[in-house]
Structures are given as structure tokens and as C-alpha cells.
Design a protein around this motif. Structure first.
Motif, short mmCIF file in Angstrom:
data_model
loop_
_atom_site.label_atom_id
_atom_site.label_comp_id
_atom_site.label_asym_id
_atom_site.label_seq_id
_atom_site.Cartn_x
_atom_site.Cartn_y
_atom_site.Cartn_z
N ASP A 25 0.91 -2.26 7.03
CA ASP A 25 2.32 -2.49 7.35
C ASP A 25 3.16 -2.11 6.14
O ASP A 25 2.65 -1.94 5.04
CB ASP A 25 2.56 -3.94 7.79
CG ASP A 25 2.29 -4.94 6.68
OD1 ASP A 25 1.99 -4.53 5.54
OD2 ASP A 25 2.37 -6.15 6.96
N ILE A 26 4.45 -1.95 6.40
CA ILE A 26 5.36 -1.49 5.35
C ILE A 26 6.01 -2.71 4.70
O ILE A 26 6.53 -3.58 5.41
CB ILE A 26 6.43 -0.56 5.96
CG1 ILE A 26 5.75 0.71 6.49
CG2 ILE A 26 7.52 -0.24 4.96
CD1 ILE A 26 6.67 1.61 7.28
N ASP A 27 5.93 -2.80 3.38
CA ASP A 27 6.53 -3.91 2.65
C ASP A 27 7.71 -3.40 1.83
O ASP A 27 7.58 -2.42 1.10
CB ASP A 27 5.49 -4.53 1.70
CG ASP A 27 4.28 -5.05 2.45
OD1 ASP A 27 4.40 -6.08 3.11
OD2 ASP A 27 3.21 -4.39 2.38
N SER B 68 0.81 -1.21 0.00
CA SER B 68 0.00 0.00 0.00
C SER B 68 0.85 1.26 0.00
O SER B 68 0.42 2.30 -0.49
CB SER B 68 -0.92 -0.01 1.22
OG SER B 68 -0.17 -0.26 2.39
CA CA Z 1 1.46 -3.65 3.53
#
Ligand code: CA
Ligand code: DGT
Ligand code: CA
Ligand code: ZN
Length: 568
Positions: A196-198, A186
Motif C-alpha cells: 500500500d502507499i504511505d 516501500s
Molecule cells: Ca506500504
């Protein structure tokens, strides 16, 4: 801003005092101070420097001293004292809506509650409802409060996510084994909130890279550290996932982990129809990999142009791509100016000239100064005399600055009856007028906005829905009626780029575009740093399919001024 920090601390002190059952008058005094600070738009730091803290209404001597203590030492003894006395997670739990400090104290003293888990337990086994003066209805409301609290903690703002991701990516790049790094998920699509951070990485010795990642200095907890995937929790409970992928699959993995899920499903069906299989490892015909090294290659083999991540929501972008009709969405380089900001004349921290120089560094050609009008007392709104003084100052600076123009604007309040805070003969002397609702969020907002748009000098309606992401719902307003009126009168609607607003949002931007309404992007900066929020506005505009011609601040200053209603 320190204002909000202090307001929060005073509210916490009041909560704690209430929790301990202390004198209600002291509680009220702290609550009042918190409210004054929260609504005060002038920076307390500035007030303190100017020795004007004295003039703050409704705040007593003792509390003023605490403000000074905090501003000079960075600490407040009273706050530390009362918060330290609260056991377990009780301090955080005071943020749960519908759960007052008194109820919490009762639950703590009689049922031993010290955490949300405890609280949920005594709700579920019915013990909370049986306490004096509780009952099913109250408990039901507390349950709702817990849900809201947990949901708001689940997603973080795009601004915090972007900052966190940049720090982690910078750290990863310092490792020599790392060949390429990219955000995904996202965050890469610039959604307004992030779960969450990917992050995707390709490089040699994946396991060592993961080990290096889990030693990131900001790590609070390591959730997983495998051969190809690592997960950590950093400050503010933010989760960061790093995946190591082989270089030959980097494009396919990037495509897959960027999402959205809905976009991926649609794309996978297209691959299937063409006799191919699309996965995070590549595009395959039988067992043979036919694409996947680059993202562009993945789309190309499906006979599609590369679709910008911001559009990948399955809102028609795949069909548009198939017909070669993807919009040419706006890019940072298209933006020629910023159309909302506040200077020291109202509640901003920087002088007009500082704002202008900072904007020139961003390669803008113009800015619009939009200080608040006189009714916005909390924000030191301008009266006529100071507005005229501001115009003279702008004229003087404009003579000095080459190839740059400061436009005279105003953020004029839309009053309770839909009239404006300044008469037409004043508005008519502003280059561009921005009109906003700041009061009466439930009071005939649609009608008031429509009345304002009938005024030939109102060029822009600012933050048209009034929402604050994860904090406030916004106005009770019929946005369709507002848009119809904007289209009819040629009024522009703002995309406020302040990351807690993003108002209009992506979907509404697209609707506005389809109705032929022009959008004006403004950062609503209250200091030179705030000008950097433009990137969130651009991202939202891109998610809303906006092209340069839909956005008035991609125009030259001449064209911009020619487009105003009063010139039609
Ligand atoms: Ca994410
Ligand atoms: P978030 O983290 O809730 O803000 O949203 P995302 O989009 O970052 O979602 P996340 O972190 O669960 O997964 C990242 C991307 O990975 C997601 O956008 C699409 C892809 N993905 C994950 N799980 C699946 C799945 O089960 N099916 C498909 N098609 N894609 C998935
Ligand atoms: Ca994830
Ligand atoms: Zn405003």
C-alpha cells in the motif's frame, strides 16, 4: 498498448462463450486472435493506420471488424454483451489459474457460486469436489490458483504505485494547511512491488487535512478518516494511507514509516545500546526529545550518516554506515545514455530520430538502438538488408545531431543451440551488441547464455532472468554460472528498467557488483515515453548498492566503447 487490451478482451469473450457452453470453434477463433495479438509486437493502431490489419495471420474477417470497431469507437459491442451476462464477480474469477470457465459454470449452475467467497466455501465444505469430474486433486489445484490470484492482487507494480502517489501528493499540496508531504514505506524505498502507499503530511488542523484527503477525486472508498490518519481505496484496489504528524516529529515519523521493518528494528537496538529510545515520535533520552525534527538528525544522534531509503533493508547498510563505508550509489545525473530501445525498424512505435531527440532532452550523450534480429518474427526482427539500411540512417542522423551519438546496436537472439542470429562479421560492425533469450525458456538456458558470452562481440546479456514481475517466473537458469561466465569474459549484464521486468533485480545487482561484473541499464523503450522508465532502473541499481563505476552507461561514449571485450 492496444494489442494487450484487445488480446485480453478476446480471451474474455472466449471465456464467456465457454462459460455459456457455446460452439468450441468460435471459442478457438477468439483464443487464437488473442494469442496473435498478444505476441504481436507491432502496434495494432499503427497497423490499422497503415491499412495492414488484413495481413495479420490467423484472424478471421469478423474478428478483424471487432478490432476496427474497438480502435475507432473505443468500444466493442460483443465484449460488452457477453461480459454483461455474467453475474456477480464471475468475470474476474475467470482469471483464477486452474479454474476453467467450464468448471466455473458448473459451480455457478449447481452450487450458485457468484464470488470468490462462495467458491472458497464450497471448496471447504467439500461440495465442489463432489461435482461430476472434479475430485480432490482438481480442487487442490483450484485452491492454489485462488492463492496466487489473491497474492497478485495484493501487491501493485512500482510504476502504478509511483504514478498514483504522485497524483495524490499533487492534490494534497493544493491544500494551504499542508506544510510538508513525503512518500514513505516501500514506495520511498522503491521496492519492486508495493503493498500500500504511505504518505506523511505535516500541517495545521490535521483533521481538516484528512477530510480534504478523503475527498480526493479518485477515491472509490474511504476506509478510515480519523484525526491523524486517513485511508482510501482508489482505482485498481490501491490503498493509500495518509498520516498527519507534528513538525517536531516529522523526521522521526518519516524514518519510522519508511521502514523497512528489519532496518527499523536494527536501528532501534542501536539507540537502546546508546541509552536512547527511538520511536515514530522522536529520539528520547528519558523523557527529553533529543532528535526527530529531521531524518538526518535521527541518524546523526545515533552517530550515523543519513542512509538512502533504497538501502534500508538491513542488508548490511547499518554496519557500512557505522564504518563510514556506505556506497556512493548512482544518481539520475550520472546516467549518460540508455542502452536498450526499439525503433520502428522492429517493434517500436517511434523513429530513430525521435528517440534521439527525446534522449537529448533528458541530457543524455548517447543512445543504443537495439532492434530485434531476424528470428524474432513476432517483433518484425531485422534481416540483413534492413539492418544495413538502419546503419545508413543512423549515420545520416548522427551527422545532423550535435554533441550526441546514436550507437548502432542490435538485440540479437540467442538461438536454440547457443549460436547467434547474425554471424560475427555483422555483429562486429555494430557498436554494441545485446544478446537475449526470447525462446526456449526451459531449454538449456545457462549453456546457451554461456556460449553466447564466449563470443567476443556480445557485449551485454539482456534481461538475464527473463522474469515478468507477478506474471512469469522466467528462464530455468543457473544465474551463478551465468555471472561467473560474465565475470570471466568481461560481458556486461543488463538491468532492464522496464518496470514489469527490473531484471537483474536489486539483490542480483549487488551480487554482480561483488563479482566485479559491470551492469548496463536499458529501458527497453518501445516509444519515446518508455525512456522515462530509466528511473525504475536507477532505483533498482541503488537498491543493489551500485555505484557509477559499476554501471557502463555512466561512462562517456569513448570510455564505453573502449571497455568492450573486443578491444581488450
Ligand atoms: Ca506500504
Ligand atoms: P508494503 O506496504 O507491504 O509494500 O511495505 P511497507 O514497508 O510500506 O510496509 P507498511 O505499509 O506495512 O508500513 C510502512 C512502514 O512502517 C514499514 O516499512 C515500517 C513501518 N512499520 C509499520 N509497522 C511496523 C512495526 O510493527 N514495527 C516497525 N519496526 N516498523 C513498522
Ligand atoms: Ca501502510
Ligand atoms: Zn527484448
Amino acid at each position: 498498448m492496444k494489442n494487450k487490451e484487445l488480446a485480453h478482451m478476446f480471451n474474455r469473450i472466449a471465456d464467456a462463450l465457454e462459460f455459456h457452453g457455446e460452439n468450441v470453434f468460435r471459442v478457438i477463433a477468439y483464443r487464437k486472435a488473442a494469442r496473435v495479438l498478444d505476441e504481436l509486437s507491432e502496434d495494432v493502431v499503427v497497423l490499422h493506420k497503415k491499412n495492414e490489419l488484413e495481413s495479420l495471420p490467423g484472424i478471421g474477417r469478423a474478428i478483424k471488424e471487432k478490432i476496427i470497431e474497438y480502435l475507432t469507437t473505443g468500444k466493442m459491442k460483443k465484449y460488452e454483451e457477453v461480459t454483461r451476462e455474467l453475474p456477480g464477480d464471475l468475470l474476474d474469477m475467470l482469471d483464477i489459474q486452474n479454474l476453467g470457465p467450464k468448471t466455473l459454470a458448473l459451480a455457478h449452475k449447481t452450487l450458485g457460486v457468484v464470488s470468490i467467497e462462495d467458491l472458497k466455501k464450497v471448496i471447504n465444505d467439500g461440495r465442489l469436489a463432489k461435482l461430476p469430474q472434479m475430485g480432490e486433486k482438481k480442487v487442490e489445484n483450484i485452491k492454489k490458483g485462488i492463492e496466487l490470484y489473491e497474492r497478485s492482487r495484493e501487491r501493485l507494480s512500482i510504476a502504478l504505485a509511483e504514478k498514483t502517489a504522485n497524483d495524490v501528493i499533487k492534490y494534497l499540496k493544493q491544500d494551504k494547511r499542508v506544510k510538508a508531504v513525503s512518500p514513505a514505506g516501500s514506495l520511498r524505498r522503491w521496492q519492486e512491488t508495493i503493498g500500500d502507499i504511505d504518505i506523511l503530511v505535516t500541517g495545521s488542523k490535521g483533521q481538516d487535512i484528512i477530510k480534504y484527503f478523503t475527498r480526493y477525486p479518485g477515491t472509490d472508498r474511504v476506509l478510515a478518516a480519523g484525526a491523524t490518519k486517513g485511508s482510501i481505496i482508489v482505482a485498481n484496489d490501491v490503498q493509500v494511507d495518509v498520516r498527519i504528524v507534528p513538525a517536531a516529529s516529522f523526521g522521526a515519523a518519516l524514518q519510522y514509516f519508511t521502514g523497512s521493518r528489519a532496518h527499523n528494528i536494527h536501528l532501534r537496538n542501536i539507540a537502546k545500546a546508546k541509552g536512547m529510545k527511538l520511536s515514530e515520535y522522536g529520539v528520547f533520552r528519558g523523557t527529553r526529545q533529543v532528535a526527530g525534527k529531521t531524518e538526518q538528525g535521527v541518524y546523526k544522534i545515533l552517530s550515523l550518516p543519513l542512509i538512502p531509503p533504497e538501502l534500508r533493508e538491513d542488508r548490511g547498510e547499518i554496519d557500512a554506515a557505522r564504518m563510514n563505508r556506505l556506497p556512493r550509489i548512482v544518481e539520475p545525473g550520472d546516467i549518460k545514455g540508455d542502452l536498450q530501445m526499439h525503433s520502428t525498424y522492429s517493434d517500436g512505435a517511434d523513429e530513430i530520430e525521435d528517440l534521439a531527440r527525446a534522449a537529448r532532452k533528458l541530457r543524455y550523450h548517447y543512445i543504443l538502438i537495439t532492434d530485434h534480429s531476424r528470428s524474432a518474427r513476432y517483433a518484425h526482427g531485422l534481416d540483413l538488408k534492413r539492418l544495413k539500411k538502419q546503419w545508413r540512417e543512423i549515420e545520416t542522423i548522427n551527422k545532423r545531431l550535435k554533441r550526441f551519438r546514436i550507437l548502432k546496436g542490435i538485440e540479437v537472439d540467442i538461438l536454440g543451440d547457443g549460436s547467434l542470429d547474425f554471424p560475427d562479421r555483422i555483429l562486429n560492425q555494430c557498436d554494441i551488441v545485446l544478446a537475449s533469450i526470447h525462446q526456449g525458456f526451459k531449454n538449456r538456458v545457462t549453456e546457451r547464455m554461456c556460449t553466447a558470452m564466449d563470443n567476443p562481440y556480445v557485449d551485454i546479456i539482456a534481461h538475464p532472468t527473463g522474469r515478468l514481475i507477478s506474471q512469469r517466473e522466467g528462464y530455468v537458469v543457473d544465474l551463478w554460472k551465468v555471472m561467473a561466465k560474465a565475470a570471466e569474459t568481461g560481458t556486461w549484464l543488463e538491468l532492464n528498467a522496464f518496470p514489469d521486468r527490473l531484471d537483474l533485480n536489486d539483490v542480483n545487482c549487488k551480487a554482480a557488483k561483488d563479482m566485479g561484473i559491470k551492469i548496463s541499464i536499458g529501458t527497453d523503450a518501445h516509444s519515446t515515453e518508455g525512456l522515462s522508465w530509466m528511473k525504475f532502473g536507477i532505483a533498482t541499481a541503488r537498491r543493489g548498492w551500485l555505484e557509477p563505476q559499476n554501471i557502463v552507461n555512466t561512462y562517456s561514449v569513448e570510455k564505453l566503447l573502449k571497455l568492450r571485450k573486443r578491444r581488450q
